[in-house]
Scaffold this active site. Structure first.
Site, PDB file in Angstrom:
ATOM      1  N   HIS A 121       0.858  -1.183   0.000  1.00 55.59           N
ATOM      2  CA  HIS A 121       0.000   0.000   0.000  1.00 55.59           C
ATOM      3  C   HIS A 121       0.894   1.233   0.000  1.00 55.59           C
ATOM      4  O   HIS A 121       2.035   1.185   0.473  1.00 55.59           O
ATOM      5  CB  HIS A 121      -0.871  -0.044   1.266  1.00 55.59           C
ATOM      6  CG  HIS A 121      -1.937   0.990   1.353  1.00 55.59           C
ATOM      7  ND1 HIS A 121      -1.682   2.291   1.746  1.00 55.59           N
ATOM      8  CD2 HIS A 121      -3.279   0.923   1.140  1.00 55.59           C
ATOM      9  CE1 HIS A 121      -2.809   2.970   1.763  1.00 55.59           C
ATOM     10  NE2 HIS A 121      -3.798   2.174   1.392  1.00 55.59           N
ATOM     11  N   ASP A 198       2.868  -4.207   8.022  1.00 58.98           N
ATOM     12  CA  ASP A 198       1.590  -3.517   7.799  1.00 58.98           C
ATOM     13  C   ASP A 198       0.492  -4.543   8.050  1.00 58.98           C
ATOM     14  O   ASP A 198       0.271  -5.438   7.234  1.00 58.98           O
ATOM     15  CB  ASP A 198       1.546  -2.985   6.366  1.00 58.98           C
ATOM     16  CG  ASP A 198       0.186  -2.401   5.983  1.00 58.98           C
ATOM     17  OD1 ASP A 198      -0.747  -2.454   6.811  1.00 58.98           O
ATOM     18  OD2 ASP A 198       0.048  -1.924   4.845  1.00 58.98           O
ATOM     19  N   GLN A 201      -4.733  -5.141   6.873  1.00 60.66           N
ATOM     20  CA  GLN A 201      -5.665  -6.105   6.293  1.00 60.66           C
ATOM     21  C   GLN A 201      -5.623  -7.463   6.990  1.00 60.66           C
ATOM     22  O   GLN A 201      -6.366  -8.371   6.621  1.00 60.66           O
ATOM     23  CB  GLN A 201      -5.357  -6.295   4.797  1.00 60.66           C
ATOM     24  CG  GLN A 201      -5.513  -5.034   3.960  1.00 60.66           C
ATOM     25  CD  GLN A 201      -6.951  -4.567   3.867  1.00 60.66           C
ATOM     26  OE1 GLN A 201      -7.890  -5.307   4.109  1.00 60.66           O
ATOM     27  NE2 GLN A 201      -7.131  -3.304   3.500  1.00 60.66           N
ATOM     28  N   LYS A 224     -10.975  -0.805  10.077  1.00 67.44           N
ATOM     29  CA  LYS A 224     -11.101  -1.992   9.232  1.00 67.44           C
ATOM     30  C   LYS A 224     -11.515  -3.224  10.040  1.00 67.44           C
ATOM     31  O   LYS A 224     -11.751  -4.289   9.459  1.00 67.44           O
ATOM     32  CB  LYS A 224      -9.786  -2.266   8.494  1.00 67.44           C
ATOM     33  CG  LYS A 224      -9.384  -1.165   7.514  1.00 67.44           C
ATOM     34  CD  LYS A 224      -8.096  -1.512   6.784  1.00 67.44           C
ATOM     35  CE  LYS A 224      -7.568  -0.350   5.963  1.00 67.44           C
ATOM     36  NZ  LYS A 224      -8.441   0.025   4.835  1.00 67.44           N
ATOM     37  N   CYS A 364      -4.754   2.555  -3.756  1.00 66.93           N
ATOM     38  CA  CYS A 364      -3.549   3.058  -3.092  1.00 66.93           C
ATOM     39  C   CYS A 364      -2.382   2.082  -3.272  1.00 66.93           C
ATOM     40  O   CYS A 364      -1.604   1.830  -2.345  1.00 66.93           O
ATOM     41  CB  CYS A 364      -3.787   3.314  -1.605  1.00 66.93           C
ATOM     42  SG  CYS A 364      -5.018   4.591  -1.277  1.00 66.93           S
TER      43      CYS A 364
END
Length: 409
Positions: A121, A198, A201, A224, A364
């Site tokens: 991302h 990261d 997700q 999220k 993104c």
């Protein structure tokens, strides 16, 4: 896990959009919020709205207890050793930027290397680009396999004794790929590098154990994972955080202020300058309670079933191109695709007329779009409240979209 029962907790799903029942397939962008989270936010503002850590009055104490209680819930959620390793941020973006600026600028110099992948991302690319420019370090990319997965052999090829930082998404927001974070951490550490993850997700969809993964830093966002917007988490190993300087200065993060110098509070508060995101943290705590009660293992299994069903059904549509591995066990609950020669924005517009919400654009992830040789794609993402019937509606909508544009052109 019964998705129909879970849906009853999400009031926003009980509505029509453009005359059709809402089919929300954009949870990778932001998830919907259950009543438990909405009520937790409402209760804070109605009953004990106050600042934290400062006053000794009853409302201030209740607010502090709620805020710091949420920190403990986050610690337990990712199995960190201590709440001192849990820093509240505005989200994953702020978490990654904090590492790049505070850790990166103090520890990297010319000749050092930073390794990331093509699937990242923008929030996990631009901070490292800027760090490389500021320090003279070199940014290198770990290549992807044909299906978008990462090979550990390629990681070993790129990561070497000059590498100081490896940063990688745990789950791709475009390909749905689940990366081998634990093994990548081993490779990074064997070469003297740290691993930044990261987790935006991943945290909503699967169990994360930072001690087992042995990652050095992890960032994720509440919005999220059924929580509020504007609040996220930076996890960092205590030994690293203790030697890092804060990047925001002001009230609350100080220990003592003199005319020409100041000292900082201990972890984690030295990184939380100003009035913190109190309601957001309390809402995140409520979201963690909600997800934990349902069970992350059940959520992940449900999403794998949906992904497998979606891959099967969507593959039946003529002209469908699906990106990422076709093996559902290798991916999370999202499918990114293009439909024949129809632009993704047109696909999303037609589906919206049917009450179906998906994402269209570059997500993104323009570096990955270039690797995929696509200017844009469409994405359907699933969560604990989605059903196979909704995937059937998506497929019917895609067939209708294709027929519509075939007639037009």
């Amino acid at each position: 896990m019964n998705a129909a029962d879970v849906r009853s907790y999400f009031p926003i799903l009980n509505q029509e959009v453009n005359g059709n029942p809402l089919v929300y397939l954009d949870s990778a962008a932001t998830s919907q919020k259950p009543v438990q989270v909405i009520e937790a936010l409402d209760k804070y503002y109605r009953e004990y709205n106050s600042n934290v850590h400062r006053g000794v009055h009853t409302l201030g104490t209740r607010a502090t207890d709620g805020y710091e209680g949420a920190r403990e819930k986050v610690r337990k959620f990712i199995n960190a050793k201590s709440t001192q390793e849990i820093i509240f941020t505005r989200g994953t973006t702020t978490a990654l930027n904090t590492v790049a600026v505070s850790y990166g600028r103090a520890n990297l110099s010319e000749g050092d290397e930073i390794a990331i992948t093509y699937m990242e991302h923008h929030s996990n690319i631009i901070p490292w680009q800027q760090l490389a420019k500021a320090t003279g370090a070199t940014l290198k990319y770990i290549p992807l396999q044909e299906d978008g997965t990462v090979s550990l052999e390629d990681v070993k090829e790129i990561v070497n004794s000059n590498t100081k930082i490896v940063s990688m998404t745990m789950v791709s927001n475009v390909l749905g790929v689940i990366n081998p974070i634990k093994e990548v951490a081993q490779i990074a550490h064997a070469n003297g590098a740290i691993l930044v993850v990261d987790g935006a997700q991943a945290a909503p969809h699967m169990k994360i154990d930072v001690q087992d993964l042995d990652c050095d830093f992890l960032g994720f966002s509440a919005h999220k994972m059924c929580g509020p917007t504007g609040i996220g988490v930076l996890y960092g190993k205590k030994s690293l955080l203790e030697n890092m300087e804060p990047i925001e200065f002001g009230g609350e993060m100080i220990d003592f202020v003199d005319l020409y110098d100041s000292t900082w509070k201990e972890l984690p508060w030295k990184f939380e300058g100003g009035t913190p995101i109190i309601a957001g943290a309390i809402g995140l705590g409520a979201a963690i309670d909600f997800l934990t009660e349902i069970g992350l293992d059940q959520i992940q299994a449900h999403e794998h079933r949906l992904a497998a069903y979606a891959l099967e059904r969507m593959s039946e549509v003529e002209g469908m191109k699906i990106y990422g591995p076709m093996d559902a066990s290798k991916r999370a609950g999202l499918v990114t695709f293009n439909l024949a020669d129809v632009h993704p924005h047109d696909v999303a517009t037609v589906l919206d007329a049917e009450g179906i919400a998906i994402r269209a654009g570059h997500h993104c992830a323009q570096v990955l779009m270039k690797w995929l040789k696509a200017s844009a794609t469409a994405r359907a993402s699933f969560y604990l409240y989605n059903t196979e019937e909704e995937i059937d509606k998506l497929v019917a909508g895609l067939v209708k979209t294709k027929e519509y544009f075939s007639d037009v052109f």
